[in-house]
Write a protein that holds these residues in place. Structure first.
Motif, mmCIF file in Angstrom:
data_model
loop_
_atom_site.group_PDB
_atom_site.id
_atom_site.type_symbol
_atom_site.label_atom_id
_atom_site.label_comp_id
_atom_site.label_asym_id
_atom_site.label_seq_id
_atom_site.Cartn_x
_atom_site.Cartn_y
_atom_site.Cartn_z
ATOM 1 N N LEU A 25 0.823 -1.207 0.000
ATOM 2 C CA LEU A 25 0.000 0.000 0.000
ATOM 3 C C LEU A 25 0.860 1.261 0.000
ATOM 4 O O LEU A 25 0.469 2.283 -0.585
ATOM 5 N N ARG A 26 2.008 1.213 0.622
ATOM 6 C CA ARG A 26 2.897 2.382 0.657
ATOM 7 C C ARG A 26 3.335 2.801 -0.750
ATOM 8 O O ARG A 26 3.738 3.949 -0.954
ATOM 9 N N LEU A 27 3.261 1.891 -1.713
ATOM 10 C CA LEU A 27 3.622 2.222 -3.094
ATOM 11 C C LEU A 27 2.534 3.048 -3.787
ATOM 12 O O LEU A 27 2.765 3.586 -4.869
ATOM 13 N N ARG A 28 1.347 3.102 -3.182
ATOM 14 C CA ARG A 28 0.237 3.951 -3.630
ATOM 15 C C ARG A 28 -0.151 3.689 -5.088
ATOM 16 O O ARG A 28 -0.303 4.611 -5.896
ATOM 17 N N THR A 29 -0.330 2.409 -5.414
ATOM 18 C CA THR A 29 -0.693 2.036 -6.779
ATOM 19 C C THR A 29 -2.193 1.801 -6.945
ATOM 20 O O THR A 29 -2.624 1.234 -7.946
ATOM 21 N N LEU A 30 -2.973 2.246 -5.978
ATOM 22 C CA LEU A 30 -4.428 2.171 -6.073
ATOM 23 C C LEU A 30 -4.985 3.550 -6.420
ATOM 24 O O LEU A 30 -4.516 4.568 -5.904
ATOM 25 N N SER A 31 -6.009 3.586 -7.270
ATOM 26 C CA SER A 31 -6.634 4.854 -7.647
ATOM 27 C C SER A 31 -7.160 5.601 -6.426
ATOM 28 O O SER A 31 -7.228 6.837 -6.427
ATOM 29 N N PHE A 32 -7.525 4.877 -5.405
ATOM 30 C CA PHE A 32 -8.057 5.475 -4.179
ATOM 31 C C PHE A 32 -7.139 6.558 -3.631
ATOM 32 O O PHE A 32 -7.584 7.637 -3.215
ATOM 33 N N PHE A 33 -5.845 6.303 -3.622
ATOM 34 C CA PHE A 33 -4.918 7.230 -2.979
ATOM 35 C C PHE A 33 -4.866 8.582 -3.685
ATOM 36 O O PHE A 33 -4.562 9.593 -3.060
ATOM 37 N N ALA A 34 -5.165 8.590 -4.977
ATOM 38 C CA ALA A 34 -5.161 9.857 -5.722
ATOM 39 C C ALA A 34 -6.352 10.737 -5.371
ATOM 40 O O ALA A 34 -6.391 11.913 -5.745
ATOM 41 N N GLN A 35 -7.322 10.192 -4.642
ATOM 42 C CA GLN A 35 -8.526 10.949 -4.309
ATOM 43 C C GLN A 35 -8.400 11.670 -2.963
ATOM 44 O O GLN A 35 -9.267 12.455 -2.590
ATOM 45 N N LEU A 36 -7.338 11.390 -2.210
ATOM 46 C CA LEU A 36 -7.174 11.966 -0.880
ATOM 47 C C LEU A 36 -6.199 13.139 -0.905
ATOM 48 O O LEU A 36 -5.323 13.227 -1.769
ATOM 49 N N THR A 37 -6.325 14.012 0.066
ATOM 50 C CA THR A 37 -5.397 15.125 0.222
ATOM 51 C C THR A 37 -4.106 14.621 0.869
ATOM 52 O O THR A 37 -4.086 13.546 1.495
ATOM 53 N N PRO A 38 -3.016 15.372 0.756
ATOM 54 C CA PRO A 38 -1.781 14.961 1.442
ATOM 55 C C PRO A 38 -1.973 14.755 2.943
ATOM 56 O O PRO A 38 -1.413 13.819 3.523
ATOM 57 N N ASP A 39 -2.752 15.604 3.578
ATOM 58 C CA ASP A 39 -2.988 15.446 5.007
ATOM 59 C C ASP A 39 -3.751 14.161 5.311
ATOM 60 O O ASP A 39 -3.462 13.461 6.304
ATOM 61 N N GLU A 40 -4.742 13.855 4.486
ATOM 62 C CA GLU A 40 -5.509 12.616 4.682
ATOM 63 C C GLU A 40 -4.628 11.394 4.481
ATOM 64 O O GLU A 40 -4.748 10.400 5.214
ATOM 65 N N LEU A 41 -3.740 11.445 3.505
ATOM 66 C CA LEU A 41 -2.825 10.331 3.283
ATOM 67 C C LEU A 41 -1.885 10.146 4.474
ATOM 68 O O LEU A 41 -1.672 9.023 4.943
ATOM 69 N N GLU A 42 -1.336 11.243 4.965
ATOM 70 C CA GLU A 42 -0.424 11.160 6.106
ATOM 71 C C GLU A 42 -1.135 10.600 7.335
ATOM 72 O O GLU A 42 -0.607 9.711 8.025
ATOM 73 N N THR A 43 -2.325 11.106 7.602
ATOM 74 C CA THR A 43 -3.096 10.616 8.744
ATOM 75 C C THR A 43 -3.430 9.143 8.591
ATOM 76 O O THR A 43 -3.284 8.347 9.533
ATOM 77 N N GLY A 44 -3.891 8.763 7.410
ATOM 78 C CA GLY A 44 -4.298 7.386 7.173
ATOM 79 C C GLY A 44 -3.154 6.400 7.316
ATOM 80 O O GLY A 44 -3.290 5.358 7.985
ATOM 81 N N PHE A 45 -2.021 6.704 6.723
ATOM 82 C CA PHE A 45 -0.891 5.780 6.831
ATOM 83 C C PHE A 45 -0.368 5.718 8.271
ATOM 84 O O PHE A 45 0.055 4.648 8.726
ATOM 85 N N HIS A 46 -0.410 6.823 8.975
ATOM 86 C CA HIS A 46 0.015 6.799 10.384
ATOM 87 C C HIS A 46 -0.888 5.871 11.196
ATOM 88 O O HIS A 46 -0.397 5.032 11.977
#
Length: 252
Positions: free
Chosen positions: A204-225
């Motif tokens: 998932l850290r490779l972010r090869t899902l279309s889902f990840f492109a729909q989130l903001t940088p803050d949402e991505l950081e929060t989610g992975f944390h």
């Protein structure tokens, strides 16, 4: 959804991020086998073939396959990974398929329907290239039939953002049936576990899902944390499985 340019964004990591184990691949090929005609060989099209996750396996199981993929970089990776004698990869899209009319027994659109920009045109083009009685294996999510992967809950707006990428099932069915198709089957397929929870997090850290492109940088950081904290509790636990929808349509 935000369009993704695979030539610049994901081609380098896609094959690793979306890799299937042999047991997972076997489950999918068995599911497709149950929905296709018994005779062999069959001529197939893998539309949105990407890095060739399924194309060589389809050729082994059913006969010659043409992988149709708009991204030159994704096709390069597919060629590098497998030079199967019954597989070729060509540039094209679901709206513009490089195949003669009535030349294919089936087409697979696996995890790619949400990328199709002109869906009504794609419905007509798929009807053009398939023989009468040909089948379309449409593996996609639907906003009202969503598989809800276990890791989505850790991302802000996770389920909402992922479901927003997809159409409702009835809308997809109406689009095809109004153009001369019929529903042959609708069900779900459950893959074996993709490995440990830590294995899944690494991919998932490779972010090869279309889902990840729909989130903001803050949402991505929060989610992975949040996800990293949850996985750290028991990283070696098997990743939970979930059922994925598969719609099969037949050309009248």
């Amino acid at each position: 959804m935000r369009p993704i340019d695979y030539d610049t964004e994901q081609h380098q990591h896609y094959a690793r991020g979306r890799a299937l184990t042999q047991p997972q691949l076997h489950v999918w090929i068995s599911a497709f086998d149950a929905l296709l005609p018994d005779r062999r060989p069959l001529t197939g099209l893998d539309i949105g073939s990407g890095t060739g996750r399924f194309t060589p396996a389809l050729a082994n199981a059913f006969g010659p396959v043409t992988g149709v993929e708009p991204s030159a970089r994704m096709r390069e990776v597919a060629h590098a990974q497998s030079r199967h004698p019954a597989v070729r990869y060509l540039p094209g899209t679901a709206e513009d398929i490089p195949a003669p009319s009535g030349s294919a027994d089936y087409a697979l659109l696996g995890w790619s329907w949400h990328h199709v920009r002109d869906k009504p045109r794609a419905v007509r083009e798929l009807a053009r290239v398939l023989r009468p009685g040909g089948r379309l294996l449409l593996r996609t999510n639907f906003s009202d039939h969503h598989p809800r992967p276990w890791w989505l809950e850790y991302f802000p707006r996770g389920y909402e953002a992922d479901a927003s990428i997809f159409q409702p099932l009835h809308e997809v069915i109406a689009m095809f049936t109004s153009a001369g198709w019929r529903v042959a089957d609708f069900g779900t397929v459950t893959e074996p576990s993709a490995g440990t929870r830590a294995d899944v997090l690494e991919r998932l850290r490779l972010r090869t899902l279309s889902f990840f492109a729909q989130l903001t940088p803050d949402e991505l950081e929060t989610g992975f944390h949040r996800l990293e904290q949850a996985v750290a509790v028991d990283p070696d636990a098997p990743a939970p499985v979930f059922a994925e929808p598969l719609l099969t349509l037949e050309l009248r």
